[in-house]
Design an enzyme around this catalytic site. Structure first.
Site, PDB file in Angstrom:
ATOM      1  N   THR A  38      -3.104   2.396 -14.647  1.00 41.13           N
ATOM      2  CA  THR A  38      -3.444   0.987 -14.952  1.00 41.13           C
ATOM      3  C   THR A  38      -4.624   0.461 -14.131  1.00 41.13           C
ATOM      4  O   THR A  38      -4.941  -0.722 -14.206  1.00 41.13           O
ATOM      5  CB  THR A  38      -2.227   0.045 -14.762  1.00 41.13           C
ATOM      6  OG1 THR A  38      -1.861   0.013 -13.370  1.00 41.13           O
ATOM      7  CG2 THR A  38      -1.047   0.495 -15.588  1.00 41.13           C
ATOM      8  N   ASP A  45      -5.765   7.295  -5.259  1.00 46.04           N
ATOM      9  CA  ASP A  45      -6.149   8.663  -4.918  1.00 46.04           C
ATOM     10  C   ASP A  45      -6.998   8.664  -3.634  1.00 46.04           C
ATOM     11  O   ASP A  45      -6.720   9.414  -2.675  1.00 46.04           O
ATOM     12  CB  ASP A  45      -6.965   9.225  -6.105  1.00 46.04           C
ATOM     13  CG  ASP A  45      -7.012  10.735  -6.139  1.00 46.04           C
ATOM     14  OD1 ASP A  45      -6.407  11.369  -5.264  1.00 46.04           O
ATOM     15  OD2 ASP A  45      -7.668  11.275  -7.057  1.00 46.04           O
ATOM     16  N   ASP A  75       0.868  -1.177   0.000  1.00 43.55           N
ATOM     17  CA  ASP A  75       0.000   0.000   0.000  1.00 43.55           C
ATOM     18  C   ASP A  75       0.906   1.228   0.000  1.00 43.55           C
ATOM     19  O   ASP A  75       1.691   1.433   0.937  1.00 43.55           O
ATOM     20  CB  ASP A  75      -0.855  -0.050   1.278  1.00 43.55           C
ATOM     21  CG  ASP A  75      -1.758   1.162   1.414  1.00 43.55           C
ATOM     22  OD1 ASP A  75      -1.610   2.139   0.660  1.00 43.55           O
ATOM     23  OD2 ASP A  75      -2.624   1.110   2.315  1.00 43.55           O
ATOM     24  N   ILE A  76       0.796   2.044  -1.025  1.00 44.98           N
ATOM     25  CA  ILE A  76       1.732   3.173  -1.167  1.00 44.98           C
ATOM     26  C   ILE A  76       1.580   4.192  -0.033  1.00 44.98           C
ATOM     27  O   ILE A  76       2.517   4.932   0.258  1.00 44.98           O
ATOM     28  CB  ILE A  76       1.576   3.840  -2.551  1.00 44.98           C
ATOM     29  CG1 ILE A  76       2.829   4.658  -2.881  1.00 44.98           C
ATOM     30  CG2 ILE A  76       0.311   4.686  -2.634  1.00 44.98           C
ATOM     31  CD1 ILE A  76       2.933   5.085  -4.320  1.00 44.98           C
TER      32      ILE A  76
HETATM   33  N1  APR Z   1      -1.229   1.547  -3.046  1.00 46.60           N
HETATM   34  C1  APR Z   1      -0.650   1.208  -4.213  1.00 46.60           C
HETATM   35  N2  APR Z   1      -1.344   0.964  -5.324  1.00 46.60           N
HETATM   36  C2  APR Z   1      -2.684   1.055  -5.278  1.00 46.60           C
HETATM   37  C3  APR Z   1      -3.383   1.411  -4.099  1.00 46.60           C
HETATM   38  C4  APR Z   1      -2.587   1.659  -2.943  1.00 46.60           C
HETATM   39  N3  APR Z   1      -3.137   1.991  -1.786  1.00 46.60           N
HETATM   40  N4  APR Z   1      -4.717   1.428  -4.380  1.00 46.60           N
HETATM   41  C5  APR Z   1      -4.847   1.091  -5.680  1.00 46.60           C
HETATM   42  N5  APR Z   1      -3.630   0.839  -6.222  1.00 46.60           N
HETATM   43  C6  APR Z   1      -3.265   0.459  -7.604  1.00 46.60           C
HETATM   44  C7  APR Z   1      -4.349  -0.080  -8.485  1.00 46.60           C
HETATM   45  O1  APR Z   1      -4.540  -1.456  -8.216  1.00 46.60           O
HETATM   46  C8  APR Z   1      -3.745   0.119  -9.868  1.00 46.60           C
HETATM   47  O2  APR Z   1      -2.819  -0.906 -10.171  1.00 46.60           O
HETATM   48  O3  APR Z   1      -2.836   1.619  -8.294  1.00 46.60           O
HETATM   49  C9  APR Z   1      -2.948   1.410  -9.713  1.00 46.60           C
HETATM   50  C10 APR Z   1      -3.565   2.638 -10.335  1.00 46.60           C
HETATM   51  O4  APR Z   1      -4.974   2.573 -10.212  1.00 46.60           O
HETATM   52  P1  APR Z   1      -5.938   3.811  -9.907  1.00 46.60           P
HETATM   53  O5  APR Z   1      -5.764   4.252  -8.511  1.00 46.60           O
HETATM   54  O6  APR Z   1      -7.278   3.406 -10.354  1.00 46.60           O
HETATM   55  O7  APR Z   1      -5.343   5.005 -10.841  1.00 46.60           O
HETATM   56  P2  APR Z   1      -5.560   5.331 -12.407  1.00 46.60           P
HETATM   57  O8  APR Z   1      -5.780   4.123 -13.232  1.00 46.60           O
HETATM   58  O9  APR Z   1      -4.421   6.244 -12.753  1.00 46.60           O
HETATM   59  O10 APR Z   1      -6.925   6.135 -12.437  1.00 46.60           O
HETATM   60  C11 APR Z   1      -6.968   7.451 -11.938  1.00 46.60           C
HETATM   61  O11 APR Z   1      -8.881   7.014 -10.578  1.00 46.60           O
HETATM   62  O12 APR Z   1      -9.023   7.236  -8.323  1.00 46.60           O
HETATM   63  C12 APR Z   1      -9.272   7.836  -9.488  1.00 46.60           C
HETATM   64  O13 APR Z   1      -9.056  10.147  -8.950  1.00 46.60           O
HETATM   65  C13 APR Z   1      -8.455   9.099  -9.647  1.00 46.60           C
HETATM   66  O14 APR Z   1      -9.792   9.754 -11.482  1.00 46.60           O
HETATM   67  C14 APR Z   1      -8.531   9.237 -11.129  1.00 46.60           C
HETATM   68  C15 APR Z   1      -8.392   7.810 -11.636  1.00 46.60           C
END
Ligand code: APR
Length: 185
Positions: free
Chosen positions: A125, A37, A13-14
């Site tokens: 992704t 996010d 978890d980042i």
């Molecule tokens: N830590 C690390 N990675 C995470 C976490 C976390 N806590 N939560 C989710 N992920 C991973 C997801 O599984 C995916 O592999 O981060 C990657 C990016 O996914 P998203 O968060 O959906 O980001 P993205 O595809 O860039 O979409 C962005 O989603 O949340 C909304 O506001 C954001 O509208 C924007 C869109």
């Protein structure tokens, strides 16, 4: 590629990353959302959104492929770098260039702020649907290129992958990057 020596891959978890900077996969409006996010705003607290609100009021937001910095609130990192990745639309709409631009913009802001370690999620992704194999290659080669051009600026660039499957994809992409390196010949 020599910059690849400072690339670290981990699963988790980042929001728990202890790097100086962590990157948020945000949107152009900086209005929050799900995925990383949502997790960053929940864990970091309302101070982060307060700064996003200010940035939106001043600059209108964060266009795709660019990045902005805010406080990290309650997180252990010093700052959050928010970037808006491209939505996947089949690959012919400049998605690869936009994704590379996100990683470059984040590395530039980290360097300008004197942040020696930075943690990235796999931008675009998740909800934005970018195929992870292609995204991993762009992510790693772009960040490695920046590390190579600025050899004294960083100690580490970390990718924190949420799933074991994504971690495996990134590991294979990193192996390919290192195999392609003149240093490994
Ligand atoms: N830590 C690390 N990675 C995470 C976490 C976390 N806590 N939560 C989710 N992920 C991973 C997801 O599984 C995916 O592999 O981060 C990657 C990016 O996914 P998203 O968060 O959906 O980001 P993205 O595809 O860039 O979409 C962005 O989603 O949340 C909304 O506001 C954001 O509208 C924007 C869109």
């Amino acid at each position: 590629m020599t910059g690849s020596e400072k690339l670290v891959l981990s699963r988790g978890d980042i929001t728990e990353a202890t790097t100086d900077a962590i990157v948020n996969a945000a949107n152009q409006g900086l209005v929050g959302g799900g995925g990383v996010d949502g997790a960053i705003h929940r864990a970091g607290g309302p101070e982060i959104m307060a700064e996003c609100d200010r940035i939106r009021a001043e600059k209108g937001g964060c266009p795709t492929g660019t990045a902005v910095v805010t406080t990290a609130g309650r997180l252990r990192a010093r700052v959050v770098i928010h970037t808006a990745g491209p939505r996947w639309k089949g690959g012919a709409k400049g998605e690869a260039e936009d994704l590379a631009s996100c990683y470059r913009a984040c590395m530039e802001l980290a360097r300008e702020g004197g942040h020696r370690s930075v943690a990235f999620p796999s931008i675009s992704t998740g909800i934005y649907g970018y195929p992870v194999e292609e995204a991993a290659e762009i992510a790693l080669s772009t960040v490695a290129g920046h590390l190579e051009r600025h050899p004294d600026a960083f100690d580490e660039a970390r990718f924190v992958l949420f799933s074991e499957a994504d971690l495996e994809v990134y590991k294979r992409a990193l192996d390919r990057l290192k195999e392609g390196s003149p240093d490994s010949a």
